[in-house]
Design a protein around this motif. Structure first.
Motif, mmCIF file in Angstrom:
data_model
loop_
_atom_site.group_PDB
_atom_site.id
_atom_site.type_symbol
_atom_site.label_atom_id
_atom_site.label_comp_id
_atom_site.label_asym_id
_atom_site.label_seq_id
_atom_site.Cartn_x
_atom_site.Cartn_y
_atom_site.Cartn_z
ATOM 1 N N GLU A 1 -2.619 2.194 -2.737
ATOM 2 C CA GLU A 1 -1.916 2.030 -4.014
ATOM 3 C C GLU A 1 -2.884 2.015 -5.197
ATOM 4 O O GLU A 1 -2.555 2.481 -6.284
ATOM 5 N N GLU B 1 4.300 0.048 0.234
ATOM 6 C CA GLU B 1 4.495 -1.052 1.170
ATOM 7 C C GLU B 1 3.134 -1.537 1.638
ATOM 8 O O GLU B 1 2.320 -0.750 2.129
ATOM 9 N N ASP B 2 2.885 -2.828 1.463
ATOM 10 C CA ASP B 2 1.623 -3.448 1.885
ATOM 11 C C ASP B 2 0.399 -2.734 1.317
ATOM 12 O O ASP B 2 -0.609 -2.566 2.007
ATOM 13 N N GLY B 3 0.498 -2.281 0.064
ATOM 14 C CA GLY B 3 -0.632 -1.649 -0.599
ATOM 15 C C GLY B 3 -0.846 -0.185 -0.285
ATOM 16 O O GLY B 3 -1.782 0.429 -0.790
#
Length: 191
Positions: free
Chosen positions: A154, A174-176
């Motif tokens: 991200e 999602e989750d970076g």
């Protein structure tokens, strides 16, 4: 440390797509040679990986402790040129070349491939990643795939910008990890 590879392999594996070989002139005038990866590139790829900076490895593999095992090296260099394709981009230096980028796709489903690219820091922002991504997309479309997926950290603004400019959709995060998709059929540069 410069790692040298041959522009033309000694051994061409069964099904080697010589028609994908291409010379491209970069904006700085250097000649970039692009060709499919072959198993004999394994030693050069391992040396490049060992010489890569930690940030490059982390941005590509999402793991600061990623190690290149013998099995993983085989996976990266022994491709079938249809469901799994890798392209090496290199700068000519006499009979050998300096590797500057690797781009690949691997089949995820019958309709989708996942694309990935890594460019050496000194060669970024010269259009190499975009050219390789568009080339991969065109090849995948010709193979009958309908979409290309991509994932990136991200925080990797360069990847986000590149993928958005190449027609990838707004990512989900999602989750970076950001994940996005590009339609291949009918897309510019993709058949």
């Amino acid at each position: 440390m410069a790692v040298f590879v041959k522009q033309h392999p000694d051994q061409f594996p069964t099904g080697y797509p010589a028609h994908l070989e291409e010379e491209i002139e970069l904006p700085n005038g250097e000649k970039l040679w692009v060709r499919p990866l072959v198993p004999e590139d394994a030693a050069a790829l391992a040396a490049e990986f060992a010489a890569a900076d930690d940030d490059t490895v982390y941005m590509r593999f999402f793991n600061p402790h990623f190690r290149l095992t013998a099995d993983r090296l085989r996976y990266l260099t022994e491709v079938d040129y249809h469901h799994h394709l890798a392209l090496a981009a290199m700068i000519a230096d006499g009979d050998v070349s300096r590797g500057v980028a690797i781009a690949r796709y691997a089949e995820r489903t019958a309709d989708d491939v996942e694309g990935a690219i890594v460019v050496k820091p000194g060669y970024r922002r010269q259009g190499i990643a975009r050219m390789l991504l568009d080339k991969l997309a065109a090849i995948a479309a010709a193979e009958g795939y309908r979409t290309m997926s991509a994932s990136y950290l991200e925080t990797n603004e360069g990847a986000a910008s590149l993928l958005a400019s190449c027609g990838f959709r707004e990512p989900t995060i999602e989750d970076g990890i950001a994940s996005t998709v590009r339609d291949l059929i009918g897309a510019p540069g993709a058949g």
